[in-house]
Design an enzyme around this catalytic site. Structure first.
Site, PDB file in Angstrom:
ATOM      1  CD  GLU A 168      11.990   1.897  -5.048  1.00 25.92           C
ATOM      2  OE1 GLU A 168      11.386   1.013  -5.695  1.00 25.92           O
ATOM      3  OE2 GLU A 168      12.112   3.068  -5.444  1.00 25.92           O
ATOM      4  CG  ASP A 169      11.694   5.023  -1.240  1.00 24.06           C
ATOM      5  OD1 ASP A 169      12.754   4.631  -1.754  1.00 24.06           O
ATOM      6  OD2 ASP A 169      10.797   5.594  -1.888  1.00 24.06           O
TER       7      ASP A 169
HETATM    8  N1  LIG Z   1       8.645  14.047  -9.387  1.00 28.69           N
HETATM    9  C1  LIG Z   1       8.982  14.031  -8.099  1.00 28.69           C
HETATM   10  N2  LIG Z   1       9.479  12.890  -7.571  1.00 28.69           N
HETATM   11  C2  LIG Z   1       9.807  12.901  -6.258  1.00 28.69           C
HETATM   12  C3  LIG Z   1       9.644  14.041  -5.458  1.00 28.69           C
HETATM   13  N3  LIG Z   1      10.029  13.726  -4.203  1.00 28.69           N
HETATM   14  C4  LIG Z   1      10.401  12.451  -4.207  1.00 28.69           C
HETATM   15  N4  LIG Z   1      10.288  11.917  -5.449  1.00 28.69           N
HETATM   16  C5  LIG Z   1      10.618  10.543  -5.822  1.00 28.69           C
HETATM   17  O1  LIG Z   1      11.826  10.561  -6.565  1.00 28.69           O
HETATM   18  C6  LIG Z   1      11.842   9.419  -7.459  1.00 28.69           C
HETATM   19  C7  LIG Z   1      12.307   9.865  -8.805  1.00 28.69           C
HETATM   20  O2  LIG Z   1      13.584  10.410  -8.686  1.00 28.69           O
HETATM   21  P1  LIG Z   1      14.856   9.642  -9.271  1.00 28.69           P
HETATM   22  O3  LIG Z   1      16.051  10.486  -9.021  1.00 28.69           O
HETATM   23  O4  LIG Z   1      14.570   9.214 -10.663  1.00 28.69           O
HETATM   24  O5  LIG Z   1      14.929   8.289  -8.425  1.00 28.69           O
HETATM   25  P2  LIG Z   1      15.641   7.928  -7.058  1.00 28.69           P
HETATM   26  O6  LIG Z   1      15.011   8.787  -5.989  1.00 28.69           O
HETATM   27  O7  LIG Z   1      15.317   6.460  -6.923  1.00 28.69           O
HETATM   28  O8  LIG Z   1      17.105   8.175  -7.216  1.00 28.69           O
HETATM   29  C8  LIG Z   1      10.430   8.831  -7.470  1.00 28.69           C
HETATM   30  O9  LIG Z   1      10.512   7.604  -6.777  1.00 28.69           O
HETATM   31  P3  LIG Z   1       9.463   6.416  -7.039  1.00 28.69           P
HETATM   32  O10 LIG Z   1       8.108   6.875  -6.627  1.00 28.69           O
HETATM   33  O11 LIG Z   1      10.044   5.218  -6.397  1.00 28.69           O
HETATM   34  O12 LIG Z   1       9.370   6.238  -8.596  1.00 28.69           O
HETATM   35  P4  LIG Z   1      10.444   5.907  -9.725  1.00 28.69           P
HETATM   36  O13 LIG Z   1      11.822   6.083  -9.113  1.00 28.69           O
HETATM   37  O14 LIG Z   1      10.156   4.501 -10.061  1.00 28.69           O
HETATM   38  O15 LIG Z   1      10.142   6.869 -10.773  1.00 28.69           O
HETATM   39  C9  LIG Z   1       9.613   9.895  -6.727  1.00 28.69           C
HETATM   40  O16 LIG Z   1       8.530   9.361  -5.981  1.00 28.69           O
HETATM   41  C10 LIG Z   1       9.120  15.225  -6.058  1.00 28.69           C
HETATM   42  O17 LIG Z   1       8.959  16.262  -5.419  1.00 28.69           O
HETATM   43  N5  LIG Z   1       8.811  15.164  -7.380  1.00 28.69           N
END
Ligand SMILES: Nc1nc2c(ncn2[C@@H]2O[C@H](COP(=O)(O)OP(=O)(O)O)[C@@H](OP(=O)(O)OP(=O)(O)O)[C@H]2O)c(=O)[nH]1
Ligand SMILES: [Mn+2]
Length: 184
Positions: free
Chosen positions: A70-71
């Site tokens: 994904e990233d």
């Molecule tokens: N809470 C939090 N999240 C952070 C931080 N830094 C990076 N993230 C990542 O950001 C995602 C959640 O932010 P969103 O704005 O909802 O998603 P996006 O990055 O895809 O736009 C998560 O991705 P993901 O793991 O792929 O999960 P999800 O998008 O399926 O929830 C999370 O891992 C942080 O400091 N705190």
């Protein structure tokens, strides 16, 4: 007691996995004010699964690798080659299609969670618990309080589709939902 050959092989596989994820995420940081290295997240998700007594190696490997496709520039084929079809398949299940707009990606996570494999649901539970604990601890750079609350409500809907798979993870998630007054 001396470690057997099997323990050595298991450890080698896990270290290869952690190294692969560390290399792939090397230039990424979390969105917290401390700009924590991104790799802390996938390692932390796998560690939550260990705390939840998950023993399935494929699930632990998938947790460490769960954000690589994904990233980063990682492809599913690369994961198949390096870690096999089971691990790559779990990662594929928890990978959002970044070609879709954000609202659609978020909607699909809720829909797809319910019919995901048990293995993918475990990774999802760990991912959401880690991210919600992070949000509970500190607000990501540029996020409003409203966005944080919205994430909690959306995450509860994804978690709803993953329930019945791990008492520890679900109990820890529920503590946060209660604290943030999210209906469960
Ligand atoms: N809470 C939090 N999240 C952070 C931080 N830094 C990076 N993230 C990542 O950001 C995602 C959640 O932010 P969103 O704005 O909802 O998603 P996006 O990055 O895809 O736009 C998560 O991705 P993901 O793991 O792929 O999960 P999800 O998008 O399926 O929830 C999370 O891992 C942080 O400091 N705190
Ligand atoms: Mn993640």
């Amino acid at each position: 007691m001396e470690n057997g050959a099997d323990d050595g092989a298991v450890l080698a596989t896990l270290i290869k996995c952690v190294n692969f994820a560390a290399v792939k995420h090397k230039d990424q940081r979390r969105k917290d004010p401390e700009q924590t290295p991104y790799i802390n997240h996938p390692i932390g998700v796998a560690n939550l699964l260990v705390e939840g007594e998950v023993k399935d190696m494929a699930v632990l490997q998938a947790a460490i690798l769960h954000d690589t496709v994904e990233d980063t520039d990682t492809t599913n084929e690369e994961l198949v080659m390096e870690f096999g079809t089971k691990v790559a398949g779990i990662v594929a299940e928890v990978t959002d299609n970044k070609n879709l707009d954000k609202q659609e990606r978020k909607r699909l996570q809720i829909v797809k969670a319910a019919s995901a494999s048990k293995e993918a649901k475990l990774v999802k539970l760990g991912d959401k618990l880690y991210n919600l604990r992070d949000l509970d601890r500190t607000t990501p750079h540029g996020w409003t309080q409203e966005r944080v609350v919205e994430y909690f409500h959306w995450a509860a809907e994804v978690v709803a589709g993953c329930r019945g798979n791990n008492e520890f993870l679900e109990r820890e998630l529920d503590k946060l939902f209660v604290k943030w007054k999210v209906d469960i």
